[in-house]
Write an enzyme that holds these catalytic residues in place. Structure first.
Site, PDB file in Angstrom:
ATOM      1  N   ASN A   1      -4.411  12.936  31.918  1.00 52.68           N
ATOM      2  CA  ASN A   1      -3.353  12.146  32.560  1.00 52.68           C
ATOM      3  C   ASN A   1      -3.724  11.963  34.026  1.00 52.68           C
ATOM      4  O   ASN A   1      -3.607  12.893  34.815  1.00 52.68           O
ATOM      5  CB  ASN A   1      -2.014  12.890  32.414  1.00 52.68           C
TER       6      ASN A   1
ATOM      7  N   LYS B   1      -2.306  10.213  36.198  1.00 55.81           N
ATOM      8  CA  LYS B   1      -1.116  10.009  37.046  1.00 55.81           C
ATOM      9  C   LYS B   1      -1.352   8.844  38.018  1.00 55.81           C
ATOM     10  O   LYS B   1      -2.066   7.895  37.668  1.00 55.81           O
ATOM     11  CB  LYS B   1      -0.763  11.296  37.792  1.00 55.81           C
TER      12      LYS B   1
ATOM     13  N   HIS C   1       7.250  12.637  30.126  1.00 52.74           N
ATOM     14  CA  HIS C   1       6.522  13.513  31.058  1.00 52.74           C
ATOM     15  C   HIS C   1       7.511  14.073  32.078  1.00 52.74           C
ATOM     16  O   HIS C   1       8.435  13.385  32.511  1.00 52.74           O
ATOM     17  CB  HIS C   1       5.402  12.743  31.755  1.00 52.74           C
TER      18      HIS C   1
ATOM     19  N   GLU D   1       7.416  14.522  35.147  1.00 49.96           N
ATOM     20  CA  GLU D   1       7.586  13.770  36.399  1.00 49.96           C
ATOM     21  C   GLU D   1       8.519  12.590  36.195  1.00 49.96           C
ATOM     22  O   GLU D   1       9.234  12.185  37.107  1.00 49.96           O
ATOM     23  CB  GLU D   1       6.204  13.349  36.940  1.00 49.96           C
TER      24      GLU D   1
ATOM     25  N   GLU E   1       4.850  21.384  28.122  1.00 55.77           N
ATOM     26  CA  GLU E   1       4.402  21.441  29.511  1.00 55.77           C
ATOM     27  C   GLU E   1       5.503  22.055  30.377  1.00 55.77           C
ATOM     28  O   GLU E   1       6.415  21.342  30.828  1.00 55.77           O
ATOM     29  CB  GLU E   1       4.115  20.027  30.028  1.00 55.77           C
TER      30      GLU E   1
ATOM     31  N   GLY F   1       0.779  20.963  37.897  1.00 54.30           N
ATOM     32  CA  GLY F   1       0.269  20.668  39.234  1.00 54.30           C
ATOM     33  C   GLY F   1       0.455  21.794  40.236  1.00 54.30           C
ATOM     34  O   GLY F   1       0.294  21.596  41.431  1.00 54.30           O
TER      35      GLY F   1
ATOM     36  N   SER G   1      -1.565  22.975  34.592  1.00 54.38           N
ATOM     37  CA  SER G   1      -2.641  23.626  35.333  1.00 54.38           C
ATOM     38  C   SER G   1      -3.756  24.174  34.431  1.00 54.38           C
ATOM     39  O   SER G   1      -4.286  25.257  34.687  1.00 54.38           O
ATOM     40  CB  SER G   1      -2.070  24.720  36.244  1.00 54.38           C
TER      41      SER G   1
HETATM   42  C1  PEP Z   1       0.277  16.822  33.461  1.00 55.11           C
HETATM   43  O1  PEP Z   1       0.390  15.954  34.309  1.00 55.11           O
HETATM   44  O2  PEP Z   1       0.663  16.585  32.318  1.00 55.11           O
HETATM   45  C2  PEP Z   1      -0.317  18.109  33.824  1.00 55.11           C
HETATM   46  C3  PEP Z   1      -0.359  19.047  32.932  1.00 55.11           C
HETATM   47  O3  PEP Z   1      -0.796  18.240  35.124  1.00 55.11           O
HETATM   48  P1  PEP Z   1      -1.700  19.461  35.692  1.00 55.11           P
HETATM   49  O4  PEP Z   1      -2.785  19.709  34.695  1.00 55.11           O
HETATM   50  O5  PEP Z   1      -2.208  18.962  37.001  1.00 55.11           O
HETATM   51  O6  PEP Z   1      -0.796  20.649  35.828  1.00 55.11           O
END
Ligand code: PEP
Length: 263
Positions: free
Chosen positions: A11, A13, A99, A101, A171, A177, A217
């Site tokens: 992803n 983003k 997601h 976000e 997640e 992040g 992460s």
């Molecule tokens: C994500 O955006 O779905 C995600 C898991 O981000 P990150 O790996 O940066 O934590």
């Protein structure tokens, strides 16, 4: 992970530009031609979908093109939104919905997430439904209830047959992040419970065949241990997917033993 094929999605983003998106796609595609052990998808920003698609197709890499979001209506006066048909025109095969976000920064409700998911399935796309608890919800013991609610409401009116095109991404919001990853044991526990919700919503077969991936992460240093958990079928990768070498290491960590190809 039984016989579920691992899935790893990158992803991107709101990162990259036209040049760097192309370079990233080329870097990933160069290594992944004819490597069928893992389903790999990239989710570039909307403006770069067409160019990333042509790079992936040109290299014959078999990497799926994904979109980070979609609108729930087929067309019309919805300024700024993007429809499933537009995405399909660009070569998109699957979309992210729900997601964190979008849920927490943009304010999308479970109902909107469900409508986006339903529209995408109706129009033939695959869907990655993202769910997960906030830090406050984890600290107050609500993790399982939040995941169950988001799965049940997100999948409202989705048939067992349509579930073959759905992947669930667990997640935890506090891990996205932040550099804080769920421990493999905690992630496994959440995945197992989400699978139990699927068994209740559908049946044992749907529960056993639906891929549930972890996001938050993930890096090459922690991927193998997470993906070794029996209910974790791969990952959704944010920050670490912006570096082709790092992303490829994570993809390799998801390949079943014996299928791990050399660097
Ligand atoms: C994500 O955006 O779905 C995600 C898991 O981000 P990150 O790996 O940066 O934590």
């Amino acid at each position: 992970m039984l016989n579920r094929k691992p899935f790893v999605g990158g992803n991107w983003k709101m990162n990259t530009d036209l040049l760097s998106a192309g370079a990233l796609a080329r870097g990933i595609a160069a290594e992944l031609v004819d490597r069928p052990a893992v389903d790999v998808a990239v989710f570039p920003p909307f403006p770069y979908l067409l160019s990333v698609n042509s790079i992936l197709r040109e290299r014959g890499a078999g990497i799926m093109l994904g979109a980070q979001d979609v609108y729930q209506k087929p067309n019309g006066a919805f300024t700024g939104e993007v429809s499933t048909e537009m995405l399909k025109d660009c070569g998109v095969k699957c979309v992210l919905v729900g997601h964190s976000e979008r849920r927490h920064l943009i304010g999308e409700s479970d109902d909107i997430v469900n409508r986006k998911l339903a529209r995408s399935l109706e129009d033939g796309l695959g869907v990655v439904l993202c769910v997960g608890e906030t830090l406050d919800q984890r600290q107050t013991g609500q993790t399982d209830a939040v995941n169950e609610r988001q799965v049940r409401l997100g999948l409202a009116d989705v048939s067992a047959a349509e579930m073959t095109r759905v992947i669930i991404a667990y997640e935890p919001v506090w891990a996205i992040g932040t550099g804080h990853t769920a421990s493999p044991a905690d992630a496994q526990d959440a995945h197992q419970k989400i699978r139990a919700v699927l068994a209740d919503l559908y049946d044992g077969e749907v529960a056993a065949s639906t891929r549930i991936i972890y996001g938050g992460s993930v890096k090459s240093a922690n991927a193998a241990e997470l993906f070794a958990q029996p209910d974790i079928d791969g990952g959704l990768i944010g920050g670490a997917s912006l570096d082709a070498v790092e992303f490829l290491k994570i993809v390799r960590a998801a390949a079943p033993a014996g299928a791990r190809h050399p660097a």
